[in-house]
Structures are given as structure tokens and as C-alpha cells.
Write an enzyme that holds these catalytic residues in place. Structure first.
Site, PDB file in Angstrom:
ATOM      1  N   ASP A 101       4.864  -6.285   9.349  1.00 20.09           N
ATOM      2  CA  ASP A 101       4.906  -7.840   9.248  1.00 20.09           C
ATOM      3  C   ASP A 101       6.230  -8.056   8.735  1.00 20.09           C
ATOM      4  OD1 ASP A 101       3.991 -10.448   9.188  1.00 20.09           O
ATOM      5  OD2 ASP A 101       3.179 -10.216   7.124  1.00 20.09           O
ATOM      6  N   THR A 105       6.965  -3.327   2.960  1.00 22.02           N
ATOM      7  CA  THR A 105       6.260  -2.199   2.508  1.00 22.02           C
ATOM      8  C   THR A 105       6.870  -1.111   3.037  1.00 22.02           C
ATOM      9  OG1 THR A 105       4.499  -3.585   2.628  1.00 22.02           O
ATOM     10  CG2 THR A 105       3.839  -1.176   2.410  1.00 22.02           C
ATOM     11  N   ARG A 163     -12.692  -4.735   8.382  1.00 19.03           N
ATOM     12  CA  ARG A 163     -11.716  -3.639   8.769  1.00 19.03           C
ATOM     13  C   ARG A 163     -12.626  -2.904  10.002  1.00 19.03           C
ATOM     14  NH1 ARG A 163      -7.657  -2.905   5.246  1.00 19.03           N
ATOM     15  NH2 ARG A 163      -8.126  -3.365   3.012  1.00 19.03           N
TER      16      ARG A 163
HETATM   17  P1  5GP Z   1       4.767  -6.165   5.343  1.00 16.39           P
HETATM   18  O1  5GP Z   1       5.147  -5.246   4.271  1.00 16.39           O
HETATM   19  O2  5GP Z   1       5.298  -5.784   6.596  1.00 16.39           O
HETATM   20  O3  5GP Z   1       4.991  -7.641   5.291  1.00 16.39           O
HETATM   21  O4  5GP Z   1       3.182  -6.024   5.368  1.00 16.39           O
HETATM   22  C1  5GP Z   1       2.459  -5.076   5.798  1.00 16.39           C
HETATM   23  C2  5GP Z   1       1.138  -5.199   5.305  1.00 16.39           C
HETATM   24  O5  5GP Z   1       0.660  -6.396   5.258  1.00 16.39           O
HETATM   25  C3  5GP Z   1      -0.057  -4.376   6.243  1.00 16.39           C
HETATM   26  O6  5GP Z   1       0.004  -3.112   6.283  1.00 16.39           O
HETATM   27  C4  5GP Z   1      -1.352  -5.380   5.959  1.00 16.39           C
HETATM   28  O7  5GP Z   1      -1.938  -4.667   5.003  1.00 16.39           O
HETATM   29  C5  5GP Z   1      -0.533  -6.763   5.630  1.00 16.39           C
HETATM   30  N1  5GP Z   1      -0.630  -7.594   6.771  1.00 16.39           N
HETATM   31  C6  5GP Z   1       0.348  -8.259   7.393  1.00 16.39           C
HETATM   32  N2  5GP Z   1      -0.047  -8.995   8.634  1.00 16.39           N
HETATM   33  C7  5GP Z   1      -1.430  -8.765   8.663  1.00 16.39           C
HETATM   34  C8  5GP Z   1      -2.230  -9.552   9.347  1.00 16.39           C
HETATM   35  O8  5GP Z   1      -1.911 -10.179  10.179  1.00 16.39           O
HETATM   36  N3  5GP Z   1      -3.419  -9.342   9.127  1.00 16.39           N
HETATM   37  C9  5GP Z   1      -3.894  -8.413   8.145  1.00 16.39           C
HETATM   38  N4  5GP Z   1      -5.095  -8.275   7.873  1.00 16.39           N
HETATM   39  N5  5GP Z   1      -3.030  -7.924   7.203  1.00 16.39           N
HETATM   40  C10 5GP Z   1      -1.833  -8.055   7.318  1.00 16.39           C
END
Ligand code: 5GP
Length: 173
Positions: A101, A105, A163
Site C-alpha cells: 500500500d 512496511t 481472512r
Molecule cells: P503499507 O506499509 O504498504 O502501507 O501496508 C501494508 C499492510 O497494510 C498490508 O500488509 C496490510 O496489512 C495493510 N493493508 C494495506 N492495504 C490494505 C487493504 O486494502 N486491505 C487490508 N485488509 N489491509 C491492507
């Protein structure tokens, strides 16, 4: 909760794409010493299908991380809740994630794993939301690129639930 989900990717679409990714990984990592690193919790259905589509002798190990200060978008260091039970030093590592996203992370996890001196470090994600990116992370293998929706199912949760949906759908609160 299921009645708030509109299907986006069917079971058949997901499985066909996962088999393609598995075939590519089988070619790319042939003859190499590979540790597949799964990021818990959301990755469990994807990684189970993906590693079974890889015709290679590999290690599979899991890691669970959280950001200090609550939200995943907080700026603190990544906090390891569960660490790998395998060394990646001098070996090829492939990090497998459910969705990228903002990229924060994976940015942090990649830096942490690079310090352990793997021979190579690549990233594979089932879903990618590039329009939401805040930091550049090189994602080497992508299952599906999607629009900015909040998605659930096939490992992705809404407050810990959903999930176990066998497909990916958009959640409407
Ligand atoms: P990032 O660090 O890239 O913003 O976020 C990654 C984490 O955010 C993913 O592993 C997940 O846990 C959560 N996440 C991001 N987008 C979504 C989404 O559309 N749905 C869900 N359920 N989790 C998301």
C-alpha cells in the site's frame, strides 16, 4: 460482514495468477539457495499456494512486524513481533507480502533484512496499490495491480475477520 464485500478477484483468477508466479519463480531461482520470507498474518493463504507452485527445494520462514506508535503509517522503526527461524546470510531471500500500500512496511522490513547480508533480496506481493505509495520500494513480482480500494479476503482482514474468504473483494463499511 460478508454481505459488505463485492467480489474483485475470483478464486479461479487468483489461482491461475499464483501458478504463473510460481512458474516464474521456479525459473528465476533454479539452482539457488532460497529462503521464502512470509510476512504474517495476511500472507498465509497466498504463500501456501505460491510455494506449492514452486518446483524447488526451498526454505519457508515467517516474520511478523508492527510499527511503533500504533498505525502502520507511523514513522517509528519497525518492531519485530516474530523473527525468522532461518538465517538469510549468504542466501537468496524472497519476501512475500499480501498487499503493498504505502510501501512503508516493506521499506522498513527490506532495510532490516539487508543488514543480515543476503546474497539477494527480492519482493513478491499478491496485490499492489501503486497509487497509495509514500516510499519507493522495488516490487519484483506482482500478482495484481489494483485501484485504491480497501480489500479483504484471501488473507486480508477487516478488524481480524474475513481472512478466510477464498476470493478478494472490496469492503464497503
Ligand atoms: P503499507 O506499509 O504498504 O502501507 O501496508 C501494508 C499492510 O497494510 C498490508 O500488509 C496490510 O496489512 C495493510 N493493508 C494495506 N492495504 C490494505 C487493504 O486494502 N486491505 C487490508 N485488509 N489491509 C491492507
Amino acid at each position: 460482514m460478508r454481505d459488505r464485500v463485492t467480489p474483485l478477484l475470483s478464486e479461479a483468477q487468483i489461482h491461475a495468477r499464483v501458478r504463473e508466479l510460481g512458474a516464474r519463480l521456479t525459473q528465476d531461482y533454479a539452482g539457488k539457495d532460497l529462503v521464502v520470507v512470509g510476512l504474517l498474518n495476511g500472507v498465509f493463504p497466498f504463500i501456501a499456494d505460491l510455494v506449492r507452485a514452486m518446483e524447488l527445494d526451498i526454505d519457508v520462514s515467517f516474520m511478523q512486524v508492527a510499527s511503533y506508535g500504533g498505525g502502520l503509517e507511523s514513522t517509528g522503526e519497525v518492531h519485530i513481533l516474530k523473527d525468522l527461524d532461518r538465517s538469510i546470510r549468504g542466501r537468496h531471500a524472497l519476501v512475500v507480502e499480501d498487499i503493498v500500500d504505502t510501501g512503508l512496511t516493506l521499506f522498513k522490513v527490506s532495510n532490516l533484512l539487508k543488514d543480515r547480508e543476503p546474497l539477494s533480496l527480492k519482493i513478491c506481493t499478491l496485490l499492489d496499490k501503486p497509487s497509495r505509495r509514500k516510499v519507493e520500494v522495488p516490487v519484483d513480482y506482482v500478482g495484481f495491480t489494483i485501484e485504491d480500494h480497501f480489500v479483504v479476503g484471501y488473507g486480508l482482514d477487516m478488524d481480524g475477520k474475513l481472512r478466510n474468504l477464498p476470493y478478494v473483494g472490496v469492503y464497503h463499511p
